[in-house]
Design an enzyme around this catalytic site. Structure first.
Site, mmCIF file in Angstrom:
data_model
loop_
_atom_site.group_PDB
_atom_site.id
_atom_site.type_symbol
_atom_site.label_atom_id
_atom_site.label_comp_id
_atom_site.label_asym_id
_atom_site.label_seq_id
_atom_site.Cartn_x
_atom_site.Cartn_y
_atom_site.Cartn_z
ATOM 1 N N CYS A 1 -0.494 4.124 2.157
ATOM 2 C CA CYS A 1 -0.279 3.976 3.612
ATOM 3 C C CYS A 1 1.189 4.210 3.963
ATOM 4 O O CYS A 1 1.494 4.846 4.959
ATOM 5 C CB CYS A 1 -0.636 2.577 4.105
ATOM 6 S SG CYS A 1 -2.019 1.806 3.311
ATOM 7 N N ASP A 2 2.100 3.649 3.178
ATOM 8 C CA ASP A 2 3.502 3.592 3.605
ATOM 9 C C ASP A 2 4.455 4.464 2.796
ATOM 10 O O ASP A 2 5.627 4.604 3.165
ATOM 11 C CB ASP A 2 3.995 2.128 3.521
ATOM 12 C CG ASP A 2 3.172 1.222 4.423
ATOM 13 O OD1 ASP A 2 2.699 1.713 5.465
ATOM 14 O OD2 ASP A 2 2.995 0.037 4.092
ATOM 15 N N CYS B 1 0.828 -1.209 0.000
ATOM 16 C CA CYS B 1 0.000 0.000 0.000
ATOM 17 C C CYS B 1 0.862 1.259 0.000
ATOM 18 O O CYS B 1 1.363 1.682 1.047
ATOM 19 C CB CYS B 1 -0.924 -0.015 1.217
ATOM 20 S SG CYS B 1 -1.907 1.485 1.334
#
Ligand code: NDP
Length: 281
Positions: free
Chosen positions: A139-140, A136
């Protein structure tokens, strides 16, 4: 002791779950929706949604899911923030069990459990999961600002992840296993236009290097067999998703990938009051 038999239970809180809830609530079916572990589903980790009708300026994924939830609640859907871990579709009344072991009984169960990211299956990928290997970018990606990264995959997800990372990172390597991408034309064009995305065609991942963090990725050209190491610090896997249908394996017909044919689901729905509501595949 189970509570009274519910009319309709919806498992899952992505777009499919909330859409089912809106229609069920308006039809007087008093839906109770179990959100699962990730309320809002995968759109919660998406940025701009540009292709949903009715939002000419686009909308952020999490904001869209908030609107879906409010719309479902407006018509009386009860949203329960719990995970369902087991089902029993033996009898005319269906039983489902929350993670904490509570039994829920329902006349109708609508399954809208979505999908989870697929992985390459390399040992190094497992070893470095959450230590530089991620599925992701939204997200990261933040953690890899200013660093070189790689994305593996060639569909719309990979294109989207690569484009997102290209805004944070000086260089993004996109590893495509064939000589063409599966992504939609518009997404491909976006990727190919970005000067800091390098597409490696006919390329497979051999190994992700590093012990406690990612320190490069060894790739192989599938035509020449040549190998090289790309000096990346982040490795993003974007090779598709697997439907979250494992808990229904003993109860519903499905193929080896976990999807069921619509015809079979319609038959199931007719004969057993169980149906799956999904938007793709
Ligand atoms: P897809 O199944 O469309 O694509 C998966 C990609 O990963 C394929 O290109 C496939 O390669 C590649 N792949 C699979 N296994 C491997 C492997 N072991 N090694 C290397 N590459 C591999 O999945 P997506 O998640 O990209 O998209 C799913 C659906 O969601 C699609 O319908 C897509 O259009 C949609 N979507 C739409 C978006 C949008 O409109 N904004 C954003 C994201 C997704 P190959 O082509 O060789 O099989």
């Amino acid at each position: 002791m189970a509570e009274q038999v519910l009319k309709t239970v919806i498992i899952g809180s992505g777009p499919a779950g909330y859409t089912a809830a809106i229609y069920a609530a308006r039809a007087g079916l008093q839906p109770v929706l179990y959100t699962g572990a990730e309320p809002g589903g995968q759109l919660m980790i998406t940025t701009d949604v540009d292709n949903y009708p009715g939002f000419p300026g686009g909308i952020m994924g999490p904001e869209m899911m908030e609107e879906f939830r409010k719309q479902a609640e407006r018509f009386g859907t009860e949203v329960r923030y719990e995970m369902i871990s087991r089902v029993d579709f033996t009898g005319p009344v269906h039983k489902i069990y929350t993670e904490s072991g509570t039994e829920i009984q329902a006349h109708t169960v609508i399954i809208s459990t979505g999908a989870s990211a697929k992985w390459l299956g390399l040992d190094s990928e497992k070893r470095l999961a959450n230590k530089g290997v991620s599925a992701c970018a939204v997200c990261d990606g933040f953690f890899y600002r200013g660093m070189e990264v790689a994305v593996v995959g060639a569909g719309d997800t990979a294109a989207e992840e690569a484009s997102y990372l290209a805004k944070l990172c000086p260089k993004v390597h996109l590893l495509v296993r064939r000589d063409e991408m599966r992504a939609s034309k518009i997404m491909q064009e976006r990727v190919l236009k970005m000067s800091n995305i390098e597409v490696h065609w006919n390329t497979e991942t051999v190994e992700i290097l590093g012990d406690e963090s990612v320190d490069g990725v060894r790739v192989r050209n599938r035509e020449s067999g040549d190998e090289k190491v790309l000096p990346v610090k982040g490795f993003f896997v974007a090779i598709g998703h697997k439907p979250n249908t494992d808990m229904f394996k003993n109860w519903l017909d499905m193929d080896e990938t976990g999807y069921g044919s619509s015809t079979r689901y319609v038959q199931n729905a007719n004969s057993r009051g169980v149906c799956q509501w999904r938007c793709a595949g």
